[in-house]
Design a protein around this motif. Structure first.
Motif, mmCIF file in Angstrom:
data_model
loop_
_atom_site.group_PDB
_atom_site.id
_atom_site.type_symbol
_atom_site.label_atom_id
_atom_site.label_comp_id
_atom_site.label_asym_id
_atom_site.label_seq_id
_atom_site.Cartn_x
_atom_site.Cartn_y
_atom_site.Cartn_z
ATOM 1 N N ALA A 14 0.793 -32.700 28.979
ATOM 2 C CA ALA A 14 1.364 -33.949 29.501
ATOM 3 C C ALA A 14 1.536 -35.019 28.426
ATOM 4 O O ALA A 14 1.899 -36.148 28.735
ATOM 5 C CB ALA A 14 0.472 -34.489 30.624
ATOM 6 N N THR A 59 0.495 -31.126 33.765
ATOM 7 C CA THR A 59 1.832 -31.495 33.314
ATOM 8 C C THR A 59 2.076 -32.998 33.524
ATOM 9 O O THR A 59 1.268 -33.692 34.115
ATOM 10 C CB THR A 59 2.915 -30.704 34.075
ATOM 11 N N GLY A 60 3.218 -33.453 33.019
ATOM 12 C CA GLY A 60 3.573 -34.858 33.178
ATOM 13 C C GLY A 60 5.068 -34.977 33.409
ATOM 14 O O GLY A 60 5.705 -34.004 33.840
ATOM 15 N N ARG A 61 5.631 -36.120 33.076
ATOM 16 C CA ARG A 61 7.082 -36.292 33.256
ATOM 17 C C ARG A 61 7.834 -35.284 32.379
ATOM 18 O O ARG A 61 7.357 -34.918 31.314
ATOM 19 C CB ARG A 61 7.476 -37.707 32.841
ATOM 20 N N LYS A 63 8.189 -32.234 32.562
ATOM 21 C CA LYS A 63 7.528 -30.972 32.238
ATOM 22 C C LYS A 63 7.841 -29.880 33.258
ATOM 23 O O LYS A 63 7.248 -28.815 33.214
ATOM 24 C CB LYS A 63 6.016 -31.164 32.130
ATOM 25 N N THR A 105 -0.911 -29.245 37.941
ATOM 26 C CA THR A 105 -1.280 -30.552 38.448
ATOM 27 C C THR A 105 -0.690 -31.594 37.507
ATOM 28 O O THR A 105 -0.285 -31.264 36.398
ATOM 29 C CB THR A 105 -2.817 -30.688 38.573
ATOM 30 N N ARG A 106 -0.619 -32.838 37.971
ATOM 31 C CA ARG A 106 0.058 -33.868 37.181
ATOM 32 C C ARG A 106 -0.911 -34.866 36.585
ATOM 33 O O ARG A 106 -1.841 -35.302 37.258
ATOM 34 C CB ARG A 106 1.021 -34.648 38.075
ATOM 35 N N GLN A 107 -0.671 -35.223 35.359
ATOM 36 C CA GLN A 107 -1.315 -36.409 34.794
ATOM 37 C C GLN A 107 -0.226 -37.478 34.841
ATOM 38 O O GLN A 107 0.734 -37.425 34.070
ATOM 39 C CB GLN A 107 -1.738 -36.143 33.344
ATOM 40 N N GLN A 108 -0.354 -38.406 35.789
ATOM 41 C CA GLN A 108 0.773 -39.327 35.996
ATOM 42 C C GLN A 108 1.059 -40.216 34.799
ATOM 43 O O GLN A 108 2.177 -40.649 34.593
ATOM 44 C CB GLN A 108 0.541 -40.193 37.237
ATOM 45 N N CYS A 119 -7.966 -34.387 34.965
ATOM 46 C CA CYS A 119 -7.002 -34.155 36.053
ATOM 47 C C CYS A 119 -7.094 -32.732 36.615
ATOM 48 O O CYS A 119 -6.609 -32.463 37.707
ATOM 49 C CB CYS A 119 -5.573 -34.412 35.568
#
Ligand code: UTP
Length: 296
Positions: A14, A59-61, A63, A105-108, A119
């Motif tokens: 991320a 993951t993040g933006r 991704k 999963t996301r790390q915002q 996360c």
């Protein structure tokens, strides 16, 4: 003593990859390719070789493409099949972890590696896990994580892969102090993130592969921002060291920091020269340009 098996690996993907802009503006750094495989694929392959069964991506933006990479592409597969490209098809299928063995999963917000690992807490649960930073690429036999698992089976606890760097470079890395034990598994007595060369306890750097106990998640939850304004994994590991063992594994092999341009370019040249199907053609082109005559 039998230690709880390491079945799960976490891949933090991320980060912003600012050192690779503009390439990483819309594409994740972990999809940069070394020859023809994305960095994240090398890390997943290394984990599979080490016996990992569950692959967790933070993951993040931008991704989503990583999720797609580890999914089946029916249109592509049908086309390859129709064209008789049997080998390419088999390779694509081989690269995929089995169904149900990946989690995302996301790390915002990219608040740092420590935060990215945190996360993954609910997915990992109460079990030891491997952590692989996919921008670190290792050329080794067996893979670095497999070497670490072999040590873990003896020692248990928390493990960190380390390598030596020139003393003047220590301020770019997390550094460990070496206590008793052989290269394959020695006690770590201290850890420090990005020290000044004069404060560094050694020139052994933490190099992107870990085996961690789940107690790290509680410590990460309490973590405040450290070096560089990011939530640092090393800070939480330092706290965990007060109650648990940390073992350093000076792995056998070579590393390429593919999060930086020089490491990435070097990896591409070395991995291309390793490949039987590419080596001769690549060298011939270089020689035509008057480059690399001493390599043959
Ligand atoms: P890096 O510090 O090398 O990645 O993190 P970065 O921040 O993306 O890169 P630069 O420094 O801006 O060029 C190591 C790993 O941790 C992940 C990255 O994706 C990389 O795989 N990471 C880092 C996260 O998942 N979240 C973060 O907040 C920071």
């Amino acid at each position: 003593m039998v230690h709880k098996r390491v079945r799960t690996a976490v891949f933090p993907v991320a980060g912003l990859g600012t050192r690779f802009l503009p390439a990483t503006k819309a594409m994740p750094k972990e999809m940069l390719t070394v020859v023809d495989r994305p960095l994240i694929q090398y890390a997943v392959d290394e984990a599979r070789e080490a016996g990992i069964e569950h692959f967790v991506f933070v993951t993040g933006r931008n991704k989503g493409v990583i999720e797609d990479h580890f999914d089946r592409q029916f249109e592509l597969e049908t086309t390859l099949e129709a064209r008789g490209k049997v080998e390419a098809l088999a390779e694509l299928r081989m690269d995929l972890p089995s169904a149900g063995r990946t989690s995302f999963t996301r790390q915002q917000e990219p608040l740092g590696l420590g935060h990215a690992v945190w996360c993954a807490r609910d997915i990992v649960g109460d079990q030891p896990f491997a952590l692989l930073l996919p921008d670190m690429l290792f050329r080794s036999e067996p893979g670095v994580l497999k070497q670490m698992i072999e040590t873990y089976e003896e020692t248990g606890g928390n493990l960190v892969a380390v390598e030596e760097v020139p003393p003047e470079d220590v301020s770019s890395y997390g550094i460990v102090a070496r206590g008793e034990g052989p290269d394959e598994g020695f006690r770590i007595t201290q850890m420090v993130e990005k020290p000044k060369p004069e404060d560094a306890p050694s020139n052994l750097i933490i190099s992107g592969r870990y085996i961690l106990q789940p107690e790290i998640f509680n410590l990460l939850a309490e973590q405040t921002k450290g070096a560089g304004g990011e939530i640092q994994l090393t800070d939480a590991m330092q706290t965990l060291m007060r109650s648990q063992t940390f073992i350093g594994v000076k792995y056998r092999g070579q590393s390429f920091d593919c999060g930086a341009k020089i490491g990435f370019l070097t990896a591409n040249v070395v991995y291309a020269l390793d490949r039987e199907d590419i080596r001769d053609g690549f060298l011939a082109e270089l020689h035509k340009l008057g480059v690399g005559r001493e390599i043959n």
